[in-house]
Design a protein around this motif. Sequence first.
Motif, short mmCIF file in Angstrom:
data_model
loop_
_atom_site.label_atom_id
_atom_site.label_comp_id
_atom_site.label_asym_id
_atom_site.label_seq_id
_atom_site.Cartn_x
_atom_site.Cartn_y
_atom_site.Cartn_z
N GLN A 10 0.83 -1.20 0.00
CA GLN A 10 0.00 0.00 0.00
C GLN A 10 0.87 1.25 0.00
OE1 GLN A 10 -3.00 0.18 3.11
NE2 GLN A 10 -2.92 2.40 3.13
N THR A 11 1.91 1.25 0.82
CA THR A 11 2.80 2.42 0.93
C THR A 11 3.58 2.64 -0.36
OG1 THR A 11 3.01 2.02 3.31
CG2 THR A 11 4.61 3.49 2.29
N VAL A 12 4.12 1.57 -0.91
CA VAL A 12 4.88 1.68 -2.17
C VAL A 12 3.97 2.16 -3.29
CG1 VAL A 12 6.14 0.39 -3.93
CG2 VAL A 12 6.62 -0.01 -1.51
N ASP A 13 2.74 1.67 -3.32
CA ASP A 13 1.80 2.08 -4.36
C ASP A 13 1.47 3.56 -4.25
OD1 ASP A 13 -0.12 1.32 -6.54
OD2 ASP A 13 -1.56 2.10 -5.09
N GLU A 14 1.30 4.05 -3.03
CA GLU A 14 0.93 5.45 -2.82
C GLU A 14 2.09 6.40 -3.06
OE1 GLU A 14 -0.52 5.50 1.16
OE2 GLU A 14 -2.52 4.72 0.62
N ARG A 15 3.29 5.99 -2.64
CA ARG A 15 4.43 6.91 -2.67
C ARG A 15 5.37 6.71 -3.84
NH1 ARG A 15 6.85 7.41 3.32
NH2 ARG A 15 8.31 8.63 2.08
N GLY A 16 5.25 5.58 -4.52
CA GLY A 16 6.16 5.30 -5.63
C GLY A 16 7.39 4.56 -5.19
N SER A 17 8.02 5.03 -4.12
CA SER A 17 9.19 4.35 -3.57
C SER A 17 9.33 4.71 -2.10
CB SER A 17 10.46 4.75 -4.33
OG SER A 17 10.76 6.11 -4.12
N GLY A 40 7.58 -10.52 -7.66
CA GLY A 40 7.28 -9.55 -8.70
C GLY A 40 6.32 -8.45 -8.28
N LEU A 41 6.14 -8.27 -6.97
CA LEU A 41 5.18 -7.28 -6.47
C LEU A 41 5.79 -5.90 -6.29
CD1 LEU A 41 3.38 -9.53 -3.84
CD2 LEU A 41 2.59 -8.93 -6.14
N ILE A 42 7.10 -5.85 -6.11
CA ILE A 42 7.81 -4.58 -5.97
C ILE A 42 9.12 -4.69 -6.72
CG2 ILE A 42 6.84 -3.99 -3.69
CD1 ILE A 42 9.61 -4.89 -2.56
N TYR A 43 9.81 -3.55 -6.87
CA TYR A 43 11.15 -3.53 -7.44
C TYR A 43 12.10 -3.16 -6.31
CZ TYR A 43 15.13 -2.22 -10.37
OH TYR A 43 16.37 -2.12 -10.94
N ARG A 44 13.08 -4.00 -6.05
CA ARG A 44 14.02 -3.75 -4.96
C ARG A 44 15.07 -2.75 -5.40
NH1 ARG A 44 15.95 -3.01 -0.56
NH2 ARG A 44 16.69 -4.58 0.92
N THR A 45 15.25 -1.66 -4.67
CA THR A 45 16.27 -0.66 -4.95
C THR A 45 17.33 -0.70 -3.87
OG1 THR A 45 15.16 1.10 -3.71
CG2 THR A 45 14.56 0.85 -6.03
N HIS A 46 18.43 -0.02 -4.10
CA HIS A 46 19.46 0.08 -3.07
C HIS A 46 18.91 0.90 -1.91
CE1 HIS A 46 23.39 0.31 -1.22
NE2 HIS A 46 23.27 1.62 -1.13
N GLY A 47 18.64 0.23 -0.80
CA GLY A 47 18.15 0.93 0.38
C GLY A 47 16.65 0.98 0.52
N GLY A 48 15.91 0.33 -0.37
CA GLY A 48 14.46 0.39 -0.26
C GLY A 48 13.74 -0.39 -1.33
N ALA A 49 12.59 0.14 -1.75
CA ALA A 49 11.77 -0.53 -2.75
C ALA A 49 11.06 0.50 -3.61
CB ALA A 49 10.73 -1.43 -2.08
N MET A 50 10.68 0.09 -4.81
CA MET A 50 10.02 0.98 -5.76
C MET A 50 8.86 0.26 -6.43
SD MET A 50 11.74 3.04 -8.94
CE MET A 50 12.47 4.23 -7.84
#
Length: 250
Positions: free
Chosen positions: A12-19, A47-57
């Motif tokens: 929910q948070t990733v969807d609302e904020r983008g990352s 495949g539900l999120i994209y893992r970034t350095h230090g977080g998610a997108m």
Amino acid sequence: MNFPNRKRLILQTVDERGSIEVKELADLLQTSEITVRRDLGILANDGLIYRTHGGAMKVSLANNPVQFVNKTAVNAENKDHICRLAAQDIQEGDTIFMDCGSTVFRLCQFIRNKRIQVITNSLPVVNELLQSEVTINLVGGEVDAKRQAVHGLIAHEHVARYRANKAFLGVDGVSAQNGLTAHSETEAGMTLAMAGQADSVYLLCDSTKLEQDRYFQFAPLRLVQVLITDPKADPKVLEMYRKQGILVRN
């Protein structure tokens, strides 16, 4: 909190904020950063999120070229601070320009529920605001795949047909002596086009770009009425901008 509930809140948070960053999620979920990293690994494998350095997108953003994804994720906390301040100046019924800058993109999460009109050349901005209260006007012209944006002569002509209350723009560098600078004439051209059609011009610029001069100098600092930056900005630098008549907020 068990994993299914953490999963729901993370998505929910990733969807609302983008990352979002790991530390922010740990605070939100009231759990350890180790647990958050494990959860993000599971969600990324599914495949539900994209893992970034230090977080998610958000996956839809990660499908864009790597260059834009990386720029969006850099200094995310400072960029969100800037965009929260910018969103406070956007009123119901406003028409605004938004360019294709990575900081400007992060404004989307704070305006989704505002009944406003957005004119933009940014494909990620369009994608992010499609299912929102915002009415979108996508600038027409040639698509720059690297920038995920529309540029060119036709794009400038499109912008020239509209007036906006405010323009929210980004630059590659800004200095008291040399004004606004960019890595290319293409990006500078759209900045000038939008600025020329807006009643007020807002520059959304994190502190790493202050007193930095890039390849192409294209406008004096007075093109901008409001500069919004982050708390890490040098107060002496900000005072130089204020002396040139710029309203500075951080």
